[in-house]
Design a protein around this motif. Structure first.
Motif, PDB file in Angstrom:
ATOM      1  N   THR A  14      15.073 -40.716 -26.413  1.00  0.00           N
ATOM      2  CA  THR A  14      15.561 -40.826 -25.031  1.00  0.00           C
ATOM      3  C   THR A  14      14.826 -41.904 -24.239  1.00  0.00           C
ATOM      4  O   THR A  14      15.179 -42.168 -23.095  1.00  0.00           O
ATOM      5  CB  THR A  14      15.423 -39.472 -24.305  1.00  0.00           C
ATOM      6  OG1 THR A  14      14.061 -39.070 -24.320  1.00  0.00           O
ATOM      7  CG2 THR A  14      16.318 -38.429 -24.944  1.00  0.00           C
ATOM      8  N   GLY A  15      13.805 -42.497 -24.834  1.00  0.00           N
ATOM      9  CA  GLY A  15      13.092 -43.587 -24.179  1.00  0.00           C
ATOM     10  C   GLY A  15      11.989 -43.150 -23.235  1.00  0.00           C
ATOM     11  O   GLY A  15      11.472 -43.958 -22.465  1.00  0.00           O
ATOM     12  N   ASN A  16      11.594 -41.883 -23.282  1.00  0.00           N
ATOM     13  CA  ASN A  16      10.520 -41.398 -22.412  1.00  0.00           C
ATOM     14  C   ASN A  16       9.133 -41.763 -22.914  1.00  0.00           C
ATOM     15  O   ASN A  16       8.172 -41.697 -22.156  1.00  0.00           O
ATOM     16  CB  ASN A  16      10.626 -39.874 -22.241  1.00  0.00           C
ATOM     17  CG  ASN A  16      11.857 -39.494 -21.443  1.00  0.00           C
ATOM     18  OD1 ASN A  16      12.155 -40.117 -20.431  1.00  0.00           O
ATOM     19  ND2 ASN A  16      12.582 -38.504 -21.926  1.00  0.00           N
ATOM     20  N   ALA A  17       9.022 -42.132 -24.179  1.00  0.00           N
ATOM     21  CA  ALA A  17       7.728 -42.537 -24.739  1.00  0.00           C
ATOM     22  C   ALA A  17       7.997 -43.434 -25.942  1.00  0.00           C
ATOM     23  O   ALA A  17       9.049 -43.347 -26.580  1.00  0.00           O
ATOM     24  CB  ALA A  17       6.919 -41.316 -25.168  1.00  0.00           C
ATOM     25  N   THR A  18       7.031 -44.286 -26.245  1.00  0.00           N
ATOM     26  CA  THR A  18       7.163 -45.132 -27.435  1.00  0.00           C
ATOM     27  C   THR A  18       6.599 -44.392 -28.637  1.00  0.00           C
ATOM     28  O   THR A  18       5.825 -43.433 -28.491  1.00  0.00           O
ATOM     29  CB  THR A  18       6.401 -46.457 -27.264  1.00  0.00           C
ATOM     30  OG1 THR A  18       5.007 -46.178 -27.176  1.00  0.00           O
ATOM     31  CG2 THR A  18       6.865 -47.222 -26.038  1.00  0.00           C
ATOM     32  N   GLN A  19       6.970 -44.860 -29.824  1.00  0.00           N
ATOM     33  CA  GLN A  19       6.445 -44.242 -31.041  1.00  0.00           C
ATOM     34  C   GLN A  19       4.930 -44.339 -31.088  1.00  0.00           C
ATOM     35  O   GLN A  19       4.256 -43.380 -31.442  1.00  0.00           O
ATOM     36  CB  GLN A  19       7.022 -44.923 -32.280  1.00  0.00           C
ATOM     37  CG  GLN A  19       8.235 -44.245 -32.828  1.00  0.00           C
ATOM     38  CD  GLN A  19       8.609 -44.790 -34.195  1.00  0.00           C
ATOM     39  OE1 GLN A  19       8.075 -45.779 -34.664  1.00  0.00           O
ATOM     40  NE2 GLN A  19       9.559 -44.126 -34.820  1.00  0.00           N
ATOM     41  N   SER A  20       4.407 -45.493 -30.733  1.00  0.00           N
ATOM     42  CA  SER A  20       2.954 -45.666 -30.804  1.00  0.00           C
ATOM     43  C   SER A  20       2.226 -44.752 -29.821  1.00  0.00           C
ATOM     44  O   SER A  20       1.148 -44.238 -30.131  1.00  0.00           O
ATOM     45  CB  SER A  20       2.565 -47.127 -30.576  1.00  0.00           C
ATOM     46  OG  SER A  20       2.974 -47.555 -29.300  1.00  0.00           O
ATOM     47  N   GLU A  21       2.798 -44.532 -28.642  1.00  0.00           N
ATOM     48  CA  GLU A  21       2.176 -43.609 -27.680  1.00  0.00           C
ATOM     49  C   GLU A  21       2.143 -42.188 -28.240  1.00  0.00           C
ATOM     50  O   GLU A  21       1.115 -41.505 -28.181  1.00  0.00           O
ATOM     51  CB  GLU A  21       2.953 -43.612 -26.356  1.00  0.00           C
ATOM     52  CG  GLU A  21       2.813 -44.876 -25.551  1.00  0.00           C
ATOM     53  CD  GLU A  21       3.759 -44.920 -24.352  1.00  0.00           C
ATOM     54  OE1 GLU A  21       3.444 -45.670 -23.421  1.00  0.00           O
ATOM     55  OE2 GLU A  21       4.787 -44.205 -24.339  1.00  0.00           O
ATOM     56  N   ILE A  22       3.256 -41.759 -28.792  1.00  0.00           N
ATOM     57  CA  ILE A  22       3.329 -40.401 -29.357  1.00  0.00           C
ATOM     58  C   ILE A  22       2.371 -40.265 -30.534  1.00  0.00           C
ATOM     59  O   ILE A  22       1.630 -39.282 -30.631  1.00  0.00           O
ATOM     60  CB  ILE A  22       4.783 -40.074 -29.780  1.00  0.00           C
ATOM     61  CG1 ILE A  22       5.696 -40.035 -28.546  1.00  0.00           C
ATOM     62  CG2 ILE A  22       4.842 -38.754 -30.542  1.00  0.00           C
ATOM     63  CD1 ILE A  22       7.174 -39.980 -28.887  1.00  0.00           C
ATOM     64  N   ASN A  23       2.364 -41.263 -31.413  1.00  0.00           N
ATOM     65  CA  ASN A  23       1.474 -41.213 -32.578  1.00  0.00           C
ATOM     66  C   ASN A  23       0.013 -41.165 -32.164  1.00  0.00           C
ATOM     67  O   ASN A  23      -0.783 -40.424 -32.746  1.00  0.00           O
ATOM     68  CB  ASN A  23       1.714 -42.420 -33.489  1.00  0.00           C
ATOM     69  CG  ASN A  23       3.069 -42.389 -34.147  1.00  0.00           C
ATOM     70  OD1 ASN A  23       3.679 -41.337 -34.294  1.00  0.00           O
ATOM     71  ND2 ASN A  23       3.558 -43.544 -34.539  1.00  0.00           N
ATOM     72  N   LYS A  24      -0.329 -41.959 -31.158  1.00  0.00           N
ATOM     73  CA  LYS A  24      -1.716 -42.017 -30.705  1.00  0.00           C
ATOM     74  C   LYS A  24      -2.156 -40.695 -30.066  1.00  0.00           C
ATOM     75  O   LYS A  24      -3.215 -40.163 -30.374  1.00  0.00           O
ATOM     76  CB  LYS A  24      -1.869 -43.153 -29.688  1.00  0.00           C
ATOM     77  CG  LYS A  24      -3.216 -43.836 -29.711  1.00  0.00           C
ATOM     78  CD  LYS A  24      -3.269 -44.982 -28.707  1.00  0.00           C
ATOM     79  CE  LYS A  24      -2.477 -46.168 -29.242  1.00  0.00           C
ATOM     80  NZ  LYS A  24      -2.509 -47.328 -28.339  1.00  0.00           N
ATOM     81  N   VAL A  25      -1.333 -40.155 -29.190  1.00  0.00           N
ATOM     82  CA  VAL A  25      -1.691 -38.933 -28.461  1.00  0.00           C
ATOM     83  C   VAL A  25      -1.773 -37.726 -29.385  1.00  0.00           C
ATOM     84  O   VAL A  25      -2.689 -36.913 -29.287  1.00  0.00           O
ATOM     85  CB  VAL A  25      -0.678 -38.661 -27.318  1.00  0.00           C
ATOM     86  CG1 VAL A  25      -0.899 -37.296 -26.710  1.00  0.00           C
ATOM     87  CG2 VAL A  25      -0.790 -39.744 -26.248  1.00  0.00           C
ATOM     88  N   PHE A  26      -0.829 -37.613 -30.317  1.00  0.00           N
ATOM     89  CA  PHE A  26      -0.777 -36.428 -31.177  1.00  0.00           C
ATOM     90  C   PHE A  26      -1.355 -36.665 -32.566  1.00  0.00           C
ATOM     91  O   PHE A  26      -1.402 -35.744 -33.381  1.00  0.00           O
ATOM     92  CB  PHE A  26       0.668 -35.919 -31.298  1.00  0.00           C
ATOM     93  CG  PHE A  26       1.195 -35.368 -30.015  1.00  0.00           C
ATOM     94  CD1 PHE A  26       0.845 -34.095 -29.593  1.00  0.00           C
ATOM     95  CD2 PHE A  26       2.025 -36.124 -29.210  1.00  0.00           C
ATOM     96  CE1 PHE A  26       1.328 -33.585 -28.401  1.00  0.00           C
ATOM     97  CE2 PHE A  26       2.516 -35.626 -28.016  1.00  0.00           C
ATOM     98  CZ  PHE A  26       2.161 -34.349 -27.610  1.00  0.00           C
TER      99      PHE A  26
END
Length: 110
Positions: A14-26
């Motif tokens: 949906t464009g609320n976060a980038t893949q790299s942001e999600i990967n980094k945070v989790f």
């Protein structure tokens, strides 16, 4: 776990976060995010909650197991049984290790 996968894919698609942001945070593996996103795009959120299809045995069917066990009970070696049934010896020995077949104790000692 399925809800987590669905939510992570939804955030990205949906464009609320980038893949790299999600990967980094989790701390996720990038390939998992790609797989989850693809599943989400192709099937929507419901795809994460569908039952997985169980695979059926292709070689060691119940009939083959019964025949192999009968041959093993007649004191044939695993190699002989595999050759008679057209199986790979490793397939037969794997079934023995998994407890699907019992090997004659006299033959184990040889």
């Amino acid at each position: 776990m399925n809800s987590f996968k669905m939510f992570m894919a939804q955030l990205f698609v949906t464009g609320n976060a980038t893949q790299s942001e999600i990967n980094k945070v989790f701390g996720l593996n990038p390939i998992n995010m790609k797989r989850w996103s693809k599943r989400y795009r192709e099937g929507g959120p419901g795809v994460f909650y569908q039952r997985e299809i169980k695979r059926t045995p292709r070689v060691m069917t119940p009939e083959v197991i019964d025949t192999a066990q009968a041959l093993l009970d007649e004191a044939h070696t695993g190699k002989e049984v595999a050759e008679k049934l057209g199986l790979k010896a490793n397939t037969l020995y794997k079934a023995i290790r998994e407890g699907k077949l019992r090997q004659n104790n006299d033959l184990k000692k040889k």
